[in-house]
Design a protein around this motif. Sequence first.
Motif, PDB file in Angstrom:
ATOM      1  N   THR A   1       0.827  -1.202   0.000  1.00  0.00           N
ATOM      2  CA  THR A   1       0.000   0.000   0.000  1.00  0.00           C
ATOM      3  C   THR A   1       0.866   1.257   0.000  1.00  0.00           C
ATOM      4  OG1 THR A   1      -0.102   0.077   2.417  1.00  0.00           O
ATOM      5  CG2 THR A   1      -1.833  -1.179   1.280  1.00  0.00           C
ATOM      6  N   TYR A   2       0.255   2.347  -0.455  1.00  0.00           N
ATOM      7  CA  TYR A   2       0.940   3.637  -0.509  1.00  0.00           C
ATOM      8  C   TYR A   2      -0.126   4.723  -0.399  1.00  0.00           C
ATOM      9  CZ  TYR A   2       4.538   6.983  -2.016  1.00  0.00           C
ATOM     10  OH  TYR A   2       5.460   8.002  -2.068  1.00  0.00           O
ATOM     11  N   ALA A   3       0.134   5.743   0.402  1.00  0.00           N
ATOM     12  CA  ALA A   3      -0.866   6.793   0.631  1.00  0.00           C
ATOM     13  C   ALA A   3      -1.231   7.523  -0.658  1.00  0.00           C
ATOM     14  CB  ALA A   3      -0.341   7.790   1.655  1.00  0.00           C
ATOM     15  N   CYS A   4      -2.524   7.693  -0.863  1.00  0.00           N
ATOM     16  CA  CYS A   4      -3.028   8.444  -2.011  1.00  0.00           C
ATOM     17  C   CYS A   4      -3.400   9.847  -1.553  1.00  0.00           C
ATOM     18  CB  CYS A   4      -4.255   7.728  -2.595  1.00  0.00           C
ATOM     19  SG  CYS A   4      -4.996   8.602  -3.988  1.00  0.00           S
ATOM     20  N   PRO A   5      -3.183  10.863  -2.389  1.00  0.00           N
ATOM     21  CA  PRO A   5      -3.536  12.229  -1.972  1.00  0.00           C
ATOM     22  C   PRO A   5      -5.021  12.405  -1.632  1.00  0.00           C
ATOM     23  CG  PRO A   5      -2.768  12.192  -4.259  1.00  0.00           C
ATOM     24  CD  PRO A   5      -2.564  10.817  -3.709  1.00  0.00           C
ATOM     25  N   CYS A   6      -5.874  11.502  -2.090  1.00  0.00           N
ATOM     26  CA  CYS A   6      -7.307  11.663  -1.797  1.00  0.00           C
ATOM     27  C   CYS A   6      -7.644  11.211  -0.373  1.00  0.00           C
ATOM     28  CB  CYS A   6      -8.158  10.878  -2.806  1.00  0.00           C
ATOM     29  SG  CYS A   6      -8.347   9.122  -2.424  1.00  0.00           S
ATOM     30  N   GLY A   7      -6.662  10.597   0.322  1.00  0.00           N
ATOM     31  CA  GLY A   7      -6.903  10.173   1.701  1.00  0.00           C
ATOM     32  C   GLY A   7      -7.038   8.665   1.836  1.00  0.00           C
ATOM     33  N   ASP A   8      -7.231   7.970   0.720  1.00  0.00           N
ATOM     34  CA  ASP A   8      -7.294   6.512   0.742  1.00  0.00           C
ATOM     35  C   ASP A   8      -5.889   5.970   0.443  1.00  0.00           C
ATOM     36  OD1 ASP A   8      -8.236   3.915   0.844  1.00  0.00           O
ATOM     37  OD2 ASP A   8      -9.975   4.300  -0.420  1.00  0.00           O
ATOM     38  N   ILE A   9      -5.790   4.712   0.052  1.00  0.00           N
ATOM     39  CA  ILE A   9      -4.473   4.164  -0.256  1.00  0.00           C
ATOM     40  C   ILE A   9      -4.464   3.414  -1.581  1.00  0.00           C
ATOM     41  CG2 ILE A   9      -3.469   3.982   2.052  1.00  0.00           C
ATOM     42  CD1 ILE A   9      -4.580   1.160   2.240  1.00  0.00           C
ATOM     43  N   PHE A  10      -3.357   3.579  -2.298  1.00  0.00           N
ATOM     44  CA  PHE A  10      -3.099   2.742  -3.458  1.00  0.00           C
ATOM     45  C   PHE A  10      -2.798   1.344  -2.938  1.00  0.00           C
ATOM     46  CE2 PHE A  10      -1.520   6.932  -4.949  1.00  0.00           C
ATOM     47  CZ  PHE A  10      -2.293   7.059  -6.101  1.00  0.00           C
ATOM     48  N   ARG A  11      -3.144   0.310  -3.713  1.00  0.00           N
ATOM     49  CA  ARG A  11      -2.811  -1.048  -3.292  1.00  0.00           C
ATOM     50  C   ARG A  11      -2.512  -1.930  -4.493  1.00  0.00           C
ATOM     51  NH1 ARG A  11      -8.443  -1.524  -0.295  1.00  0.00           N
ATOM     52  NH2 ARG A  11      -7.677   0.519   0.277  1.00  0.00           N
ATOM     53  N   ILE A  12      -1.591  -2.864  -4.295  1.00  0.00           N
ATOM     54  CA  ILE A  12      -1.274  -3.851  -5.322  1.00  0.00           C
ATOM     55  C   ILE A  12      -0.886  -5.142  -4.602  1.00  0.00           C
ATOM     56  CG2 ILE A  12       1.155  -3.152  -5.543  1.00  0.00           C
ATOM     57  CD1 ILE A  12       0.803  -3.714  -8.623  1.00  0.00           C
ATOM     58  N   THR A  13      -1.438  -6.256  -5.031  1.00  0.00           N
ATOM     59  CA  THR A  13      -1.169  -7.507  -4.325  1.00  0.00           C
ATOM     60  C   THR A  13       0.095  -8.169  -4.859  1.00  0.00           C
ATOM     61  OG1 THR A  13      -2.434  -8.881  -5.857  1.00  0.00           O
ATOM     62  CG2 THR A  13      -3.656  -7.886  -4.027  1.00  0.00           C
ATOM     63  N   LEU A  14       0.644  -9.060  -4.056  1.00  0.00           N
ATOM     64  CA  LEU A  14       1.830  -9.804  -4.455  1.00  0.00           C
ATOM     65  C   LEU A  14       1.526 -10.633  -5.701  1.00  0.00           C
ATOM     66  CD1 LEU A  14       4.733 -10.259  -3.637  1.00  0.00           C
ATOM     67  CD2 LEU A  14       3.991 -12.106  -2.137  1.00  0.00           C
ATOM     68  N   GLU A  15       0.305 -11.159  -5.753  1.00  0.00           N
ATOM     69  CA  GLU A  15      -0.116 -11.952  -6.909  1.00  0.00           C
ATOM     70  C   GLU A  15      -0.078 -11.119  -8.190  1.00  0.00           C
ATOM     71  OE1 GLU A  15      -4.175 -13.998  -7.203  1.00  0.00           O
ATOM     72  OE2 GLU A  15      -3.023 -15.232  -5.790  1.00  0.00           O
ATOM     73  N   GLU A  16      -0.583  -9.898  -8.097  1.00  0.00           N
ATOM     74  CA  GLU A  16      -0.571  -9.001  -9.261  1.00  0.00           C
ATOM     75  C   GLU A  16       0.860  -8.713  -9.696  1.00  0.00           C
ATOM     76  OE1 GLU A  16      -4.650  -6.385  -8.676  1.00  0.00           O
ATOM     77  OE2 GLU A  16      -2.907  -5.897  -7.444  1.00  0.00           O
ATOM     78  N   LEU A  17       1.742  -8.502  -8.724  1.00  0.00           N
ATOM     79  CA  LEU A  17       3.140  -8.237  -9.042  1.00  0.00           C
ATOM     80  C   LEU A  17       3.777  -9.437  -9.744  1.00  0.00           C
ATOM     81  CD1 LEU A  17       4.112  -6.473  -5.708  1.00  0.00           C
ATOM     82  CD2 LEU A  17       4.045  -5.379  -7.952  1.00  0.00           C
TER      83      LEU A  17
END
Length: 90
Positions: free
Chosen positions: A44-60
Amino acid sequence: MSSRHHHHHLYHQMSSHANDGGGASYDEVDLEDMEWDEALKAYTYACPCGDIFRITLEELHDGEEIARCPSCSLILTVVYDPDDLSPLVA
Protein backbone atom coordinates in the motif's frame (compact mmCIF):
# COMPACT_ATOMS: atom_id res chain seq x y z
CA MET A 1 -18.87 39.63 -26.94
CA SER A 2 -15.11 39.27 -26.68
CA SER A 3 -15.26 38.79 -22.90
CA ARG A 4 -17.65 35.86 -23.32
CA HIS A 5 -15.31 34.28 -25.84
CA HIS A 6 -12.39 34.75 -23.46
CA HIS A 7 -14.31 33.11 -20.62
CA HIS A 8 -15.10 30.09 -22.77
CA HIS A 9 -11.47 29.76 -23.79
CA LEU A 10 -10.33 29.89 -20.17
CA TYR A 11 -12.86 27.25 -19.17
CA HIS A 12 -11.74 24.96 -21.97
CA GLN A 13 -8.13 25.36 -20.95
CA MET A 14 -8.88 24.50 -17.34
CA SER A 15 -11.04 21.47 -18.04
CA SER A 16 -8.68 19.94 -20.58
CA HIS A 17 -5.71 20.50 -18.29
CA ALA A 18 -7.40 18.93 -15.28
CA ASN A 19 -7.93 15.67 -17.13
CA ASP A 20 -4.42 15.48 -18.58
CA GLY A 21 -4.91 12.47 -20.81
CA GLY A 22 -7.10 10.45 -18.44
CA GLY A 23 -4.76 7.54 -17.73
CA ALA A 24 -1.79 9.47 -16.43
CA SER A 25 0.03 7.90 -13.53
CA TYR A 26 -0.01 10.00 -10.36
CA ASP A 27 3.51 8.98 -9.43
CA GLU A 28 6.18 6.32 -9.65
CA VAL A 29 7.25 4.61 -6.46
CA ASP A 30 9.71 1.86 -5.62
CA LEU A 31 8.14 -1.25 -4.17
CA GLU A 32 10.49 -0.99 -1.19
CA ASP A 33 8.95 2.42 -0.38
CA MET A 34 5.48 0.87 -0.16
CA GLU A 35 4.11 -0.71 3.01
CA TRP A 36 2.98 -4.31 3.25
CA ASP A 37 -0.53 -4.54 4.70
CA GLU A 38 -1.10 -7.98 6.19
CA ALA A 39 -4.88 -7.51 6.40
CA LEU A 40 -5.20 -6.52 2.75
CA LYS A 41 -2.43 -8.90 1.65
CA ALA A 42 -1.23 -6.04 -0.50
CA TYR A 43 1.46 -3.40 -0.77
CA THR A 44 0.00 0.00 0.00
CA TYR A 45 0.94 3.64 -0.51
CA ALA A 46 -0.87 6.79 0.63
CA CYS A 47 -3.03 8.44 -2.01
CA PRO A 48 -3.54 12.23 -1.97
CA CYS A 49 -7.31 11.66 -1.80
CA GLY A 50 -6.90 10.17 1.70
CA ASP A 51 -7.29 6.51 0.74
CA ILE A 52 -4.47 4.16 -0.26
CA PHE A 53 -3.10 2.74 -3.46
CA ARG A 54 -2.81 -1.05 -3.29
CA ILE A 55 -1.27 -3.85 -5.32
CA THR A 56 -1.17 -7.51 -4.32
CA LEU A 57 1.83 -9.80 -4.46
CA GLU A 58 -0.12 -11.95 -6.91
CA GLU A 59 -0.57 -9.00 -9.26
CA LEU A 60 3.14 -8.24 -9.04
CA HIS A 61 3.99 -11.85 -9.90
CA ASP A 62 1.68 -11.54 -12.91
CA GLY A 63 3.76 -8.60 -14.12
CA GLU A 64 1.26 -5.94 -13.06
CA GLU A 65 2.90 -2.64 -12.16
CA ILE A 66 -0.11 -0.41 -11.56
CA ALA A 67 -1.38 0.12 -8.01
CA ARG A 68 -4.90 1.53 -7.91
CA CYS A 69 -6.78 3.61 -5.39
CA PRO A 70 -10.36 2.37 -4.81
CA SER A 71 -11.64 5.86 -3.99
CA CYS A 72 -10.39 7.93 -6.91
CA SER A 73 -9.13 7.50 -10.46
CA LEU A 74 -5.44 7.98 -9.72
CA ILE A 75 -3.01 5.18 -10.44
CA LEU A 76 0.49 4.57 -9.15
CA THR A 77 3.29 2.99 -11.18
CA VAL A 78 5.22 0.53 -9.02
CA VAL A 79 8.89 0.09 -9.85
CA TYR A 80 10.25 -3.31 -8.86
CA ASP A 81 12.55 -6.14 -9.86
CA PRO A 82 10.56 -9.38 -10.35
CA ASP A 83 13.55 -11.31 -8.99
CA ASP A 84 13.23 -9.49 -5.66
CA LEU A 85 9.59 -10.43 -5.04
CA SER A 86 8.67 -12.61 -2.10
CA PRO A 87 7.53 -16.04 -3.30
CA LEU A 88 3.80 -16.59 -3.47
CA VAL A 89 2.64 -18.73 -0.58
CA ALA A 90 -0.11 -21.07 -1.69
